[in-house]
Design a protein around this motif. Sequence first.
Motif, PDB file in Angstrom:
ATOM      1  N   ALA A 403       0.635  -1.217  -0.054  1.00  0.00           N
ATOM      2  CA  ALA A 403      -0.172  -0.362   0.086  1.00  0.00           C
ATOM      3  C   ALA A 403       0.803   0.945   0.224  1.00  0.00           C
ATOM      4  CB  ALA A 403      -0.552   0.259   0.954  1.00  0.00           C
ATOM      5  N   GLU A 404       1.810   1.411   0.387  1.00  0.00           N
ATOM      6  CA  GLU A 404       2.908   2.427   0.628  1.00  0.00           C
ATOM      7  C   GLU A 404       3.619   2.470  -0.885  1.00  0.00           C
ATOM      8  OE1 GLU A 404       4.532   2.783   5.399  1.00  0.00           O
ATOM      9  OE2 GLU A 404       5.279   1.409   4.116  1.00  0.00           O
ATOM     10  N   LEU A 405       3.981   1.379  -1.224  1.00  0.00           N
ATOM     11  CA  LEU A 405       4.775   1.535  -2.528  1.00  0.00           C
ATOM     12  C   LEU A 405       3.519   2.492  -3.609  1.00  0.00           C
ATOM     13  CD1 LEU A 405       6.628  -1.609  -2.854  1.00  0.00           C
ATOM     14  CD2 LEU A 405       7.064   0.794  -3.177  1.00  0.00           C
ATOM     15  N   ALA A 406       2.259   1.767  -3.399  1.00  0.00           N
ATOM     16  CA  ALA A 406       1.779   2.579  -4.052  1.00  0.00           C
ATOM     17  C   ALA A 406       1.207   3.634  -3.560  1.00  0.00           C
ATOM     18  CB  ALA A 406      -0.231   1.705  -4.466  1.00  0.00           C
ATOM     19  N   ASP A 407       0.969   4.337  -2.755  1.00  0.00           N
ATOM     20  CA  ASP A 407       1.227   5.814  -2.586  1.00  0.00           C
ATOM     21  C   ASP A 407       1.909   6.834  -2.842  1.00  0.00           C
ATOM     22  OD1 ASP A 407      -1.257   5.859  -1.709  1.00  0.00           O
ATOM     23  OD2 ASP A 407      -0.727   5.249   0.086  1.00  0.00           O
ATOM     24  N   LEU A 408       3.410   5.992  -2.721  1.00  0.00           N
ATOM     25  CA  LEU A 408       4.999   7.080  -3.418  1.00  0.00           C
ATOM     26  C   LEU A 408       4.925   6.918  -4.507  1.00  0.00           C
ATOM     27  CD1 LEU A 408       7.545   4.471  -0.742  1.00  0.00           C
ATOM     28  CD2 LEU A 408       6.669   6.893  -0.767  1.00  0.00           C
ATOM     29  N   MET A 409       4.376   6.111  -5.158  1.00  0.00           N
ATOM     30  CA  MET A 409       4.372   5.795  -6.690  1.00  0.00           C
ATOM     31  C   MET A 409       3.399   7.656  -7.412  1.00  0.00           C
ATOM     32  SD  MET A 409       6.510   4.041  -7.936  1.00  0.00           S
ATOM     33  CE  MET A 409       6.445   4.572  -9.440  1.00  0.00           C
ATOM     34  N   PHE A 410       2.632   7.054  -6.921  1.00  0.00           N
ATOM     35  CA  PHE A 410       1.416   7.693  -6.455  1.00  0.00           C
ATOM     36  C   PHE A 410       1.932   9.766  -6.614  1.00  0.00           C
ATOM     37  CE2 PHE A 410      -2.134  11.211  -5.062  1.00  0.00           C
ATOM     38  CZ  PHE A 410      -2.502  10.964  -6.295  1.00  0.00           C
ATOM     39  N   ALA A 411       2.062  10.187  -5.361  1.00  0.00           N
ATOM     40  CA  ALA A 411       2.550  11.128  -4.638  1.00  0.00           C
ATOM     41  C   ALA A 411       3.901  11.832  -5.752  1.00  0.00           C
ATOM     42  CB  ALA A 411       3.259  10.991  -2.877  1.00  0.00           C
ATOM     43  N   TRP A 412       5.380  10.017  -5.935  1.00  0.00           N
ATOM     44  CA  TRP A 412       6.079  10.555  -7.433  1.00  0.00           C
ATOM     45  C   TRP A 412       5.506  11.387  -8.499  1.00  0.00           C
ATOM     46  CZ3 TRP A 412      11.113  11.626  -6.852  1.00  0.00           C
ATOM     47  CH2 TRP A 412      11.977  11.770  -8.222  1.00  0.00           C
ATOM     48  N   THR A 413       4.348  11.325  -8.746  1.00  0.00           N
ATOM     49  CA  THR A 413       4.085  11.433 -10.263  1.00  0.00           C
ATOM     50  C   THR A 413       3.508  12.565 -10.293  1.00  0.00           C
ATOM     51  OG1 THR A 413       3.138   9.197 -10.991  1.00  0.00           O
ATOM     52  CG2 THR A 413       2.148  10.844 -12.043  1.00  0.00           C
ATOM     53  N   VAL A 414       2.812  13.575  -8.631  1.00  0.00           N
ATOM     54  CA  VAL A 414       1.912  14.421  -8.939  1.00  0.00           C
ATOM     55  C   VAL A 414       3.186  15.272  -8.368  1.00  0.00           C
ATOM     56  CG1 VAL A 414       0.724  16.143  -7.302  1.00  0.00           C
ATOM     57  CG2 VAL A 414      -0.248  13.413  -7.887  1.00  0.00           C
ATOM     58  N   ALA A 415       4.899  14.929  -7.678  1.00  0.00           N
ATOM     59  CA  ALA A 415       5.615  15.458  -7.365  1.00  0.00           C
ATOM     60  C   ALA A 415       6.257  16.541  -8.692  1.00  0.00           C
ATOM     61  CB  ALA A 415       6.783  15.175  -6.679  1.00  0.00           C
ATOM     62  N   LYS A 416       6.499  15.547  -9.667  1.00  0.00           N
ATOM     63  CA  LYS A 416       6.338  16.139 -10.766  1.00  0.00           C
ATOM     64  C   LYS A 416       5.973  17.272 -11.315  1.00  0.00           C
ATOM     65  CE  LYS A 416       6.912  14.447 -15.806  1.00  0.00           C
ATOM     66  NZ  LYS A 416       6.723  13.283 -16.846  1.00  0.00           N
ATOM     67  N   HIS A 417       5.021  16.829 -11.004  1.00  0.00           N
ATOM     68  CA  HIS A 417       4.304  18.690 -11.504  1.00  0.00           C
ATOM     69  C   HIS A 417       3.992  19.439 -10.268  1.00  0.00           C
ATOM     70  CE1 HIS A 417       3.223  16.646 -15.583  1.00  0.00           C
ATOM     71  NE2 HIS A 417       3.275  15.382 -14.869  1.00  0.00           N
ATOM     72  N   VAL A 418       4.959  19.537  -9.219  1.00  0.00           N
ATOM     73  CA  VAL A 418       5.145  20.870  -8.029  1.00  0.00           C
ATOM     74  C   VAL A 418       6.429  20.905  -8.512  1.00  0.00           C
ATOM     75  CG1 VAL A 418       4.781  21.260  -6.349  1.00  0.00           C
ATOM     76  CG2 VAL A 418       3.469  19.392  -7.291  1.00  0.00           C
ATOM     77  N   LYS A 419       5.838  23.299  -8.456  1.00  0.00           N
ATOM     78  CA  LYS A 419       6.774  23.812  -8.592  1.00  0.00           C
ATOM     79  C   LYS A 419       8.227  23.269  -7.097  1.00  0.00           C
ATOM     80  CE  LYS A 419       5.338  26.222 -11.845  1.00  0.00           C
ATOM     81  NZ  LYS A 419       6.515  26.605 -13.152  1.00  0.00           N
ATOM     82  N   SER A 420       9.306  23.379  -8.042  1.00  0.00           N
ATOM     83  CA  SER A 420      10.424  23.255  -6.010  1.00  0.00           C
ATOM     84  C   SER A 420      10.435  23.752  -5.649  1.00  0.00           C
ATOM     85  CB  SER A 420      11.972  22.626  -7.013  1.00  0.00           C
ATOM     86  OG  SER A 420      11.881  21.825  -7.984  1.00  0.00           O
ATOM     87  N   ASN A 421      11.398  23.897  -5.068  1.00  0.00           N
ATOM     88  CA  ASN A 421      11.075  22.653  -3.984  1.00  0.00           C
ATOM     89  C   ASN A 421       9.658  22.228  -3.345  1.00  0.00           C
ATOM     90  OD1 ASN A 421      14.171  22.408  -3.499  1.00  0.00           O
ATOM     91  ND2 ASN A 421      14.003  23.367  -1.969  1.00  0.00           N
ATOM     92  N   ALA A 422       9.831  20.394  -4.281  1.00  0.00           N
ATOM     93  CA  ALA A 422       8.304  20.224  -3.599  1.00  0.00           C
ATOM     94  C   ALA A 422       8.300  19.374  -2.961  1.00  0.00           C
ATOM     95  CB  ALA A 422       7.927  19.510  -4.988  1.00  0.00           C
ATOM     96  N   ILE A 423       6.933  19.054  -2.261  1.00  0.00           N
ATOM     97  CA  ILE A 423       6.983  17.594  -1.361  1.00  0.00           C
ATOM     98  C   ILE A 423       5.515  17.408  -1.633  1.00  0.00           C
ATOM     99  CG2 ILE A 423       6.191  17.784   1.343  1.00  0.00           C
ATOM    100  CD1 ILE A 423       9.486  16.921   0.154  1.00  0.00           C
TER     101      ILE A 423
END
Length: 527
Positions: A403-423
């Motif tokens: 479940a954490e892996l699925a959320d990590l992959m989701f969060a990583w995909t979103v972070a690609k589209h967030v202005k740096s520094n992105a969390i």
Amino acid sequence: MTDRIDLRRALISVSDKQGLVDFAKALASRGVELLSTGGTAKALRDAGLDVRDVADVTGFPEMMDGRVKTLHPAVHGGLLALRDNAEHRASMEEHGVAPIDLLVVNLYPFEETVAKGAAYDDCIENIDIGGPAMIRAAAKNHAYVTTVVDVQDYDAVLAELDANGGATTLPFRKRMAQAAYARTAAYDAAVSTWMAQAIGEETPRRRAFAGTLAQSLRYGENPHQAAAFYTDGSARPGVATARQWQGKELSYNNINDTDAAFELVAEFTEGPAVAIIKHANPCGVARAETLEQAYRRAFDCDRTSAFGGIVALNGRLDAPTARAIAEIFTEVVIAPEADDEAREIFAAKKNLRLLTTGGLPDARAGGLTFRQVAGGFLVQTRDNGHVTQADLRVVTKRQPSEAELADLMFAWTVAKHVKSNAIVYARDRATVGIGAGQMSRVDSTRIGRRKSEDMAEALGLAAPLTEGAAVASDAFFPFADGIEALAAAGARAVIQPGGSMRDEEVIAAADRLGLAMVFTGQRHFRH
């Protein structure tokens, strides 16, 4: 320069024959002699018009599969001659060169040929030579010659003739000349860009970009800035190719934010997903079983920022989702499609713009992006990087759960589209806190946590949803303080690129705090 030039002789040679016959008939009815070439001449004759072949003027037949037909002094002399110059007039009389007052040319469909994925040799054959040469000659000599390169200017020419007794004025010819040079510039830009890609030249010595005006905008980012929207002719689905169903014209900021939203949601091709954007940053993103559920979960990430935002969907907008979106003020909704009932619901919201695109952009596709800086511009390939779970490297003692892996992959995909520094904090395939655009990664971490705490209070939750969340960072953590801030927010798993000089220190902190952490080996700075 002479202001008014009577239009007596026109040379017409077009690839796009839309509106050709009606325009030529209108010219002929005004007593204009028509010269033409090849297929254009045939089309005019078939329509019953009297046309003289360019070959009759030059004394040479079209040859080499039409590659050579207008490159001749009888043509270019008629276009380039300065009619108030005695030497030019003498040369024209000596060599039997007659003046050409109007040139109507649109070019071989090179851009369309490339867009169809044609072979190299086919693209080469669709590079026009005679057309650009004539256009440039006529435009240079706009003191005497009117140049038309766009079908949509036919009516303007006829209106000019009617307003001036069969003549064109110098200001009109200047406008047409500017449009002509812009067209040949765009054409050459398309050829040079395609050829650089075709031969694998990643950094050509000279780089050119071109666009076609799609919309004159009320203003730019701020009211004191002039602005316009240009399209590049690509078929990539998005705001540039979308159909607008309702609402006032898009603004500069609307277009920028809508593009950001749609490019983000296009990352998710399996199952319904929704992204809500404000000022080019996501304020909520979610996946769910339905688009309505995805919207409501994205909305619950940051309801305050979602007001007046942009909503992007990766599937067909339906009525339940439209009703949910309509509960608050939204600037723009963009989706591949929208059903009739959804459009009816939005019709009551006159200030809401609804766009449909017919498809999603390919998040894995290549292409170039560019940004102007003082004295030049930066060019790079599109950030189409992505990772799979197989690419991840677990660096901590604790392994992330499925479940954490699925959320990590989701969060990583979103972070690609967030202005740096992105969390990006995520739980159950939905963002629950986003920190964007900060000078310090720790500040982004704290902002994401604070937003989650505010939403927990607004939703009446016992604890913020960052408790137990997975977190993505667009770049590595330079110090352990960022990991400590995540743990303080209740995060349980972290995904980040790795690569810091202090990776061991950061990993040790994660182990000490009981976090699972994975490295991607890839970062997603977005400035």
